[in-house]
Design a protein around this motif. Structure first.
Motif, PDB file in Angstrom:
ATOM      1  N   SER A 162       5.036  -3.250  -4.306  1.00 45.02           N
ATOM      2  CA  SER A 162       5.099  -2.741  -5.438  1.00 45.02           C
ATOM      3  C   SER A 162       5.777  -3.555  -6.484  1.00 45.02           C
ATOM      4  O   SER A 162       5.322  -3.557  -7.675  1.00 45.02           O
ATOM      5  CB  SER A 162       5.836  -1.361  -5.662  1.00 45.02           C
ATOM      6  OG  SER A 162       7.159  -1.617  -5.368  1.00 45.02           O
ATOM      7  N   LEU A 170       1.016 -10.754 -11.943  1.00 41.27           N
ATOM      8  CA  LEU A 170       0.875  -9.550 -12.794  1.00 41.27           C
ATOM      9  C   LEU A 170       1.500 -10.209 -14.438  1.00 41.27           C
ATOM     10  O   LEU A 170       0.484  -9.768 -15.333  1.00 41.27           O
ATOM     11  CB  LEU A 170       1.797  -8.386 -12.312  1.00 41.27           C
ATOM     12  CG  LEU A 170       1.910  -7.233 -13.448  1.00 41.27           C
ATOM     13  CD1 LEU A 170       0.895  -6.493 -13.879  1.00 41.27           C
ATOM     14  CD2 LEU A 170       3.049  -5.947 -12.887  1.00 41.27           C
ATOM     15  N   ILE A 347       4.927   0.096 -13.619  1.00 38.77           N
ATOM     16  CA  ILE A 347       4.470   0.238 -12.085  1.00 38.77           C
ATOM     17  C   ILE A 347       5.226   1.673 -11.721  1.00 38.77           C
ATOM     18  O   ILE A 347       4.479   2.460 -10.916  1.00 38.77           O
ATOM     19  CB  ILE A 347       5.167  -0.901 -11.286  1.00 38.77           C
ATOM     20  CG1 ILE A 347       4.543  -2.460 -11.567  1.00 38.77           C
ATOM     21  CG2 ILE A 347       5.193  -0.676  -9.840  1.00 38.77           C
ATOM     22  CD1 ILE A 347       5.146  -3.597 -11.121  1.00 38.77           C
ATOM     23  N   MET A 354      -0.971  -1.996  -7.751  1.00 35.76           N
ATOM     24  CA  MET A 354      -0.212  -3.345  -7.443  1.00 35.76           C
ATOM     25  C   MET A 354      -0.844  -3.627  -6.071  1.00 35.76           C
ATOM     26  O   MET A 354      -0.719  -4.901  -5.529  1.00 35.76           O
ATOM     27  CB  MET A 354       1.237  -3.275  -7.108  1.00 35.76           C
ATOM     28  CG  MET A 354       1.999  -2.880  -8.463  1.00 35.76           C
ATOM     29  SD  MET A 354       1.680  -4.321  -9.565  1.00 35.76           S
ATOM     30  CE  MET A 354       2.790  -5.351  -8.779  1.00 35.76           C
TER      31      MET A 354
END
Length: 389
Positions: A162, A170, A347, A354
């Motif tokens: 994660s 990201l 997140i 993810m």
């Protein structure tokens, strides 16, 4: 310890190398728990980056602190941390401005970088001596210099998968979308639905883009692009990208375009017309800006061209189009530290997927050479490789 090392073009090996040691009071040593192969690593594999010499690869990694420098207080043994791919001193002018990818003090070979680019870039993990010659994270242990600045402690309750991609892809996808200055309702076209492209799609969607066009040809990546939020897909091997974008936008062009491909782009259906195509076909595959050239053509007048894709040297682009159309060009390595906290919150809120792009997992670095090849060749549906050690 075991580590994946560069031995020449298309020659990645799992070697036994010396364990890292504390060299400065700001250092920490981590035991790597997870690391990944990045698309940028393929540039190294293909021999496109100078000054490689048996180096330990990898810049997407995280792990558990096992040793700290004398007097170090930010982290303690046992803390789980994610480590941004760029190294930051925290005190130079650029770091204070939040421009972490161009830190003025972390590159141990700053003069070499300045000779290449005019000014130095930040030091990077596992990415040649041009960026400092720091050992990378596709290894069992890593020395993290200046660890009191960029790395972040993993919040309780978050597993490795994660947070691992906070190290690079990201925030790179997010910065690529952010450069398009999305306010809501825009049409954004994204070249490449690899890992960075997938996160750029998700980011553009979160920021409020109304239509998101993904330009891709690999079936697995097209499927991921749709799942990530792409409203339109253009298969560049079977369609004229420019004409399709004009059709989708009713002749207006995309408001912003994002080149997530970079210097090894392939020509699609019909290639690129005109003088630029003639020049490019005579270039080696290392600097063919097909995607960038199409993006510049397809963006609307006074639109924004965002370039998170990696380029290493001079390329021929249509500067006349940039000037005559009044375009804004934004690029650069990612200022990872700038985005760690806000992206972690997204997140935790479940707003970013993810894990869907992870197609291959391994618990053994010895699988690395074969997985590098699978990733490079897009074999076996390979989109993203993660090692859990």
């Amino acid at each position: 310890m075991k580590a994946l090392c560069w031995h020449g073009r298309n020659d990645i090996r799992c070697d036994t190398v010396p364990d890292p040691k504390i060299e400065d009071s700001r250092d920490v040593i981590i035991k790597v728990t997870s690391c990944a192969i990045c698309g940028s690593d393929l540039h190294l594999m293909d021999g496109l980056m100078p000054t490689m010499d048996g180096d330990v690869l990898g810049h997407e990694f995280m792990g558990e602190v096992v040793e700290v420098g004398q007097g170090f207080t930010k982290f303690k043994k046992g803390d789980r941390i994610v480590v941004p791919f760029n190294i930051n001193c925290g005190s130079c002018r650029q770091c204070k401005l939040g421009n972490y990818s161009v830190c003025e003090r972390s590159n141990r070979n700053a003069e070499m970088a300045a000779a290449q680019f005019g000014y130095t870039t930040a030091g990077l993990f596992g990415y040649s001596h041009l960026t400092g010659g720091y050992a990378g994270g596709q290894a069992e242990y890593v020395r993290v210099p200046m660890a009191d600045v960029a790395p972040m402690k993993v919040p309780d309750g978050m597993d490795d998968e994660s947070v691992l991609f906070l190290t690079d892809i990201l925030p790179t996808g997010w910065q690529g979308a952010e450069h398009c200055e999305i306010q809501g309702g825009e049409t954004i076209a994204i070249w490449g639905a690899g890992p960075v492209g997938i996160f750029a799609i998700q980011s553009a969607k979160i920021m409020g883009a109304e239509r998101i066009i993904a330009i891709e040809t690999v079936p697995e990546r097209i499927a991921l692009a749709r799942k990530a939020g792409a409203t339109d897909i253009i298969d560049f091997m079977n369609e004229d990208v420019f004409e399709r974008i004009k059709e989708i936008t009713k002749g207006q062009g995309a408001d912003g375009v994002i080149d997530c491909v970079g210097m090894e782009a392939s020509a699609g259906h019909g290639g690129i017309t005109g003088v630029l195509s003639t020049v490019q076909e005579k270039l080696t595959a290392t600097e063919r800006p097909y995607a960038l050239a199409e993006a510049i053509k397809a963006v609307r007048p006074c639109g924004i061209v965002s370039v998170p894709g990696v380029y290493g040297g001079p390329i021929p682009i249509n500067m006349g189009s940039i000037v005559q159309k009044g375009l804004t060009l934004k690029s650069g390595q990612t200022h990872v530290k700038r985005y760690l906290e806000p992206l972690t919150k997204l997140i935790q809120e479940g707003k970013i997927d993810m894990t869907s792009l992870i197609t291959h997992r391994s618990q053994n670095l010895a699988d690395g050479p074969d997985l590098y090849k699978a990733f490079r060749d897009k074999k076996d549906g390979c989109v993203k490789v993660v090692f859990h050690l």
